[in-house]
Design a protein around this motif. Structure first.
Motif, PDB file in Angstrom:
ATOM      1  N   PRO A  55       0.818  -1.227   0.000  1.00 39.43           N
ATOM      2  CA  PRO A  55       0.000   0.000   0.000  1.00 39.43           C
ATOM      3  C   PRO A  55       0.843   1.265   0.000  1.00 39.43           C
ATOM      4  N   ALA A  56       2.008   1.230   0.601  1.00 37.68           N
ATOM      5  CA  ALA A  56       2.814   2.456   0.683  1.00 37.68           C
ATOM      6  C   ALA A  56       3.665   2.681  -0.563  1.00 37.68           C
ATOM      7  N   SER A  57       3.652   1.743  -1.516  1.00 37.15           N
ATOM      8  CA  SER A  57       4.498   1.876  -2.710  1.00 37.15           C
ATOM      9  C   SER A  57       4.199   3.167  -3.460  1.00 37.15           C
ATOM     10  N   LYS A  58       5.250   3.953  -3.671  1.00 36.01           N
ATOM     11  CA  LYS A  58       5.085   5.234  -4.369  1.00 36.01           C
ATOM     12  C   LYS A  58       4.607   5.017  -5.797  1.00 36.01           C
ATOM     13  N   GLU A  59       5.189   4.011  -6.455  1.00 35.31           N
ATOM     14  CA  GLU A  59       4.832   3.746  -7.852  1.00 35.31           C
ATOM     15  C   GLU A  59       3.360   3.356  -7.953  1.00 35.31           C
ATOM     16  N   LEU A  60       2.948   2.480  -7.043  1.00 34.83           N
ATOM     17  CA  LEU A  60       1.558   2.019  -7.070  1.00 34.83           C
ATOM     18  C   LEU A  60       0.603   3.176  -6.789  1.00 34.83           C
ATOM     19  N   ARG A  61       0.920   3.952  -5.777  1.00 29.96           N
ATOM     20  CA  ARG A  61       0.050   5.078  -5.439  1.00 29.96           C
ATOM     21  C   ARG A  61      -0.006   6.093  -6.572  1.00 29.96           C
ATOM     22  N   GLY A  62       1.133   6.311  -7.213  1.00 31.61           N
ATOM     23  CA  GLY A  62       1.154   7.233  -8.349  1.00 31.61           C
ATOM     24  C   GLY A  62       0.255   6.747  -9.479  1.00 31.61           C
ATOM     25  N   ALA A  63       0.323   5.446  -9.744  1.00 28.22           N
ATOM     26  CA  ALA A  63      -0.507   4.881 -10.815  1.00 28.22           C
ATOM     27  C   ALA A  63      -1.991   4.937 -10.435  1.00 28.22           C
ATOM     28  N   TYR A  64      -2.251   4.716  -9.152  1.00 27.11           N
ATOM     29  CA  TYR A  64      -3.641   4.823  -8.656  1.00 27.11           C
ATOM     30  C   TYR A  64      -4.169   6.235  -8.887  1.00 27.11           C
ATOM     31  N   HIS A  65      -3.387   7.247  -8.505  1.00 21.16           N
ATOM     32  CA  HIS A  65      -3.840   8.628  -8.679  1.00 21.16           C
ATOM     33  C   HIS A  65      -4.057   8.954 -10.160  1.00 21.16           C
ATOM     34  N   ALA A  66      -3.164   8.495 -11.012  1.00 18.53           N
ATOM     35  CA  ALA A  66      -3.281   8.814 -12.441  1.00 18.53           C
ATOM     36  C   ALA A  66      -4.531   8.163 -13.039  1.00 18.53           C
ATOM     37  N   ALA A  67      -4.780   6.909 -12.670  1.00 12.19           N
ATOM     38  CA  ALA A  67      -5.944   6.214 -13.228  1.00 12.19           C
ATOM     39  C   ALA A  67      -7.241   6.793 -12.674  1.00 12.19           C
ATOM     40  N   PHE A  68      -7.232   7.131 -11.396  1.00 10.00           N
ATOM     41  CA  PHE A  68      -8.435   7.705 -10.777  1.00 10.00           C
ATOM     42  C   PHE A  68      -8.726   9.070 -11.421  1.00 10.00           C
ATOM     43  N   ASP A  69      -7.665   9.865 -11.671  1.00 10.11           N
ATOM     44  CA  ASP A  69      -7.839  11.141 -12.389  1.00 10.11           C
ATOM     45  C   ASP A  69      -8.544  10.904 -13.730  1.00 10.11           C
ATOM     46  N   ALA A  70      -8.071   9.888 -14.434  1.00  8.84           N
ATOM     47  CA  ALA A  70      -8.636   9.614 -15.765  1.00  8.84           C
ATOM     48  C   ALA A  70     -10.108   9.219 -15.647  1.00  8.84           C
ATOM     49  N   TRP A  71     -10.436   8.442 -14.618  1.00 10.37           N
ATOM     50  CA  TRP A  71     -11.833   8.058 -14.437  1.00 10.37           C
ATOM     51  C   TRP A  71     -12.702   9.287 -14.146  1.00 10.37           C
ATOM     52  N   VAL A  72     -12.279  10.116 -13.198  1.00 14.24           N
ATOM     53  CA  VAL A  72     -13.110  11.267 -12.820  1.00 14.24           C
ATOM     54  C   VAL A  72     -13.326  12.180 -14.032  1.00 14.24           C
ATOM     55  N   SER A  73     -12.297  12.294 -14.875  1.00 17.36           N
ATOM     56  CA  SER A  73     -12.421  13.149 -16.062  1.00 17.36           C
ATOM     57  C   SER A  73     -13.403  12.582 -17.086  1.00 17.36           C
ATOM     58  N   ALA A  74     -13.698  11.287 -16.984  1.00 17.96           N
ATOM     59  CA  ALA A  74     -14.641  10.650 -17.919  1.00 17.96           C
ATOM     60  C   ALA A  74     -15.966  10.306 -17.239  1.00 17.96           C
ATOM     61  N   SER A  75     -16.051  10.556 -15.943  1.00 16.65           N
ATOM     62  CA  SER A  75     -17.142   9.971 -15.146  1.00 16.65           C
ATOM     63  C   SER A  75     -18.521  10.553 -15.444  1.00 16.65           C
ATOM     64  N   HIS A  76     -18.577  11.645 -16.211  1.00 17.09           N
ATOM     65  CA  HIS A  76     -19.881  12.209 -16.571  1.00 17.09           C
ATOM     66  C   HIS A  76     -20.460  11.543 -17.813  1.00 17.09           C
ATOM     67  N   LEU A  77     -19.653  10.757 -18.526  1.00 14.44           N
ATOM     68  CA  LEU A  77     -20.106  10.175 -19.803  1.00 14.44           C
ATOM     69  C   LEU A  77     -20.810   8.842 -19.548  1.00 14.44           C
ATOM     70  N   ARG A  78     -21.921   8.934 -18.821  1.00 12.24           N
ATOM     71  CA  ARG A  78     -22.594   7.733 -18.350  1.00 12.24           C
ATOM     72  C   ARG A  78     -23.730   7.301 -19.272  1.00 12.24           C
ATOM     73  N   PHE A  79     -23.385   6.751 -20.403  1.00 13.05           N
ATOM     74  CA  PHE A  79     -24.374   6.160 -21.303  1.00 13.05           C
ATOM     75  C   PHE A  79     -23.641   5.169 -22.205  1.00 13.05           C
ATOM     76  N   GLY A  80     -24.390   4.248 -22.774  1.00 10.81           N
ATOM     77  CA  GLY A  80     -23.809   3.291 -23.709  1.00 10.81           C
ATOM     78  C   GLY A  80     -22.776   2.404 -23.048  1.00 10.81           C
TER      79      GLY A  80
END
Lengths: 335, 358
Positions: A55-80
């Motif tokens: 859980p404390a891995s910097k690389e893992l946490r960095g990847a988590y933040h980047a992927a979560f950012d990408a999700w939130v930026s797409a999270s309004h496109l809720r259809f199809g």
């Protein structure tokens, strides 16, 4: 009478004739880049989890933040594609008003449920234990990040990450291989009967996205005046609450301006209003909305919320009618 | 006469049957109730006569949704739009507030309620939001609307509630959608929602009707009941893409059926039914789609569409004396039946969701 008809024609004609280019531009410049970024960042997350599941891995946490950012930026496109097989729900089970995510994860860990060893099998687990919000608990929650057997915990982190990646990839493939065609070729037998209906779908995504940011992302930590609820802030354990508001507003602004099309006055109004909301959020300088701390902070969050609501009101009252969605008293109600 | 003396005198007369108890005639004989909004941003509960005149306008503290009319007394319960906390009991003869129902801790109302046949009890649909379960609140209308109990609604997200004619059986539209006031109107359980129709007798769940699995994202919201106890229900589609159907019918002891509507006719409903009513002695169902701006007539026996009427922002629909009346957010009250297009336009009123027959 003649004058009224002429105005009606002038208002409807430009949108009727250029809906296709608008929809196509939104697909290419707004939708595709977001789901491509989500698939790429999620794949990277799954890989990083394989390399280092601590859980404390910097690389893992960095990847988590980047992927979560990408999700939130797409999270309004809720259809199809996001709604097929409840993919978006499996990526993002939130709000979780009754604590199903930590409860389900704790049970899996306590039982050492073997389902955590396979990303494919994990697709059948309760959606509360899947996606970014579940992963946040596994990486950042004081109890769950250290719960259970370390090897099992590691497998769970890897499986949840791979499941996220599988889902993100399925959404992208569905968009490119199937839904883009539906989106760009409306017709009498299609899901969308006209170009205007395609834009109406996007309008609904914009309006619902603004409502979600106002009511859930900003509204939950506010609680009531007597009882602020900072512990209900979205993704507060990884200090992402305000970031989600900023990312979602940024995406929603891009969509709003594209939908305003040639109406430059409306587009300028959107730009100004979104800037006010973003500036208010920046000035707040409170990543997790610790609104209980002071009355002053609370008022500032409420002002941002009102800014978002005022954008939504422009979407409903001004943008909607230009795209053929009446701003009726009952038709807007939804109850 | 001193106050107490006058009251004792009046109650003596009432006991002796010498003074008529107040009735709906004292409130101007409305045949319908409807909530409305006015241009300055205020909200009202209105009484509407058979001539479509407004006989009373009573201010409400916020946006209304539906109302319940007491069967004998000129008394209306005005419900707020969900998640409301203020159902107000109004004496429609005087315009005075008689009581305000307050939700117990941990509950909020959904905006609908109904009376027992004798008017002694009021039943309200409520959310037990900590548990995520629907409840039916029970109130004593003879004791100042004292809350005297509650029971499980048989599902999640109960919305409309009605009483089967000639009985005390309640039918409840459990919409299936879980919400919690901490997140506004955000829907929390769309993937797992499972709406149903639930029947209660003496607070006991006696029957539930559920549409089969592919329909589980079709939220059952509004009800109409025929004289023979047939229940018509209007739905709101929560799934992705076009709705498979939006109207259903159920008779106790049988499986529920949907009304099959295809092509443009279902497309025009925009996935959303606002209100539903029976007409023509239960032979016809009328349902409104405010987003599509249409009111549709269905054959209740053959379960087919008869015809579609275009009415901008239509939502309320109710039957009276066998005929249908509809209301719209643009202020119109009209009879949408085939031959009669008689209508009144209250330009300064926006009729809210539901028209309630008194």
């Amino acid at each position: 009478m003649k004058r009224i008809c002429l105005i009606a024609v002038l208002v409807t004609l430009p949108f009727g004739t250029q809906a296709q280019p608008v929809a196509e531009a939104i697909l290419k410049s707004h939708i595709f880049p977001r789901f491509e970024a989500l698939a790429t960042a999620s794949s990277d997350l799954a890989n990083k989890a394989q390399e280092s599941c601590a859980p404390a891995s910097k690389e893992l946490r960095g990847a988590y933040h980047a992927a979560f950012d990408a999700w939130v930026s797409a999270s309004h496109l809720r259809f199809g594609p996001t709604e097929r097989q409840d993919r978006a729900f499996a990526l993002a089970f939130w709000p979780d008003s009754r604590g199903a995510t930590p409860r389900t994860l704790a049970a899996l860990i306590a039982d050492k449920d073997p389902v955590a060893t396979s990303a494919d099998a994990y697709g059948d687990v309760s959606i509360a234990a899947r996606g970014f919000y579940a992963l946040e608990f596994l990486l950042f929650d004081d109890t769950l990040k250290a719960a259970g057997d370390p090897a099992y915990h590691c497998a769970l982190v890897q499986t949840v990450s791979s499941d996220i990646s599988n889902n993100a990839s399925a959404i992208l493939v569905d968009w490119t291989s199937r839904y883009a065609g539906i989106f760009l070729a409306p017709g009498p037998e299609g899901r969308y009967r006209s170009e205007e209906e395609v834009l109406q779908e996007l309008l609904k995504a914009l309006s619902t996205g603004l409502q979600f940011t106002s009511e859930a992302r900003l509204g939950r930590p506010l609680g009531t005046f007597d009882r602020p609820r900072p512990n209900r802030a979205e993704a507060r354990r990884s200090e992402r609450s305000a970031r989600h508001v900023a990312l979602s507003l940024s995406s929603l602004q891009d969509l709003a301006i594209r939908l305003a099309g040639l109406d430059t006055a409306l587009a300028a109004d959107f730009s100004a209003k979104f800037a006010i909301a973003q500036n208010g959020l920046t000035a707040l300088n409170d990543p997790v909305f610790k609104t209980g701390a002071s009355l002053q902070t609370r008022i500032k969050v409420e002002v941002v919320q009102q800014n978002v609501d005022s954008i939504r009101s422009v979407v409903t009252q001004e943008l909607g009618p230009t795209l053929g969605v009446a701003a009726g008293f009952n038709s807007l109600d939804g109850d | 006469m001193a106050r107490a003396g006058r009251r004792a005198f009046l109650s003596g007369l009432l006991a002796a049957g010498m003074v008529a108890r107040p009735s709906w005639a004292d409130a101007g004989s409305p045949v319908f109730l409807s909530a409305a909004a006015v241009p300055d941003g205020g909200y009202l509960l209105c009484g509407i006569t058979a001539n479509f005149d407004v006989v009373f306008r009573i201010p409400l503290p916020g946006r209304g949704h539906a109302a319940a009319a007491h069967p004998t007394r000129p008394e209306a319960v005005a419900f707020a739009r969900r998640p409301g906390t203020f159902p107000m009991v109004i004496d429609c003869a005087t315009g005075q507030r008689k009581a305000t129902l307050s939700a117990p801790e941990g509950r909020h109302f959904y905006g609908h309620g109904t009376f027992s046949a004798d008017g002694s009890r009021l039943y309200t649909t409520e959310n037990d939001f900590a548990a995520g379960r629907g409840r039916i609140g029970i109130w004593d209308a003879h004791q100042g609307y004292l809350r005297i109990g509650e029971t499980d609604s048989g599902g999640i997200g109960p919305h409309d509630i009605a009483r089967l004619p000639g009985s005390e059986t309640l039918v409840i539209a459990n919409g299936g959608i879980d919400t919690h006031p901490d997140s506004g109107r955000t829907k929390l359980n769309i993937p797992t929602m499972r709406p149903n129709l639930a029947y209660l007798e003496e607070s006991e769940l006696v029957e539930t009707a559920t549409l089969p699995k592919p329909w589980n994202k079709n939220s059952i919201r509004h009800l109409a009941v025929s004289a023979t106890g047939k229940v018509a229900f209007g739905m709101q589609w929560q799934g992705d893409g076009p709705a498979p159907a939006l109207i259903g019918l159920h008779q106790r002891g049988q499986a529920p059926h949907v009304v099959h509507v295809e092509g443009e006719d279902i497309h025009a409903m925009r996935g959303y039914i606002g209100s539903i009513a029976f007409a023509d002695q239960g032979k016809t169902i009328a349902a409104t789609s405010p987003r599509g701006g249409i009111l549709q007539f269905f054959d209740a026996h053959r379960r087919t569409l008869i015809r579609t009427a275009q009415i901008e922002d239509v939502c309320g629909v109710a039957s009276h004396d066998g005929g249908l009346t509809a209301t719209s957010g643009t202020g119109r009250i009209l009879q949408p039946s085939v031959s009669n297009k008689w209508s009144t336009h209250h330009r300064n009123l926006r009729w809210d969701n539901h028209l309630i027959a008194v």
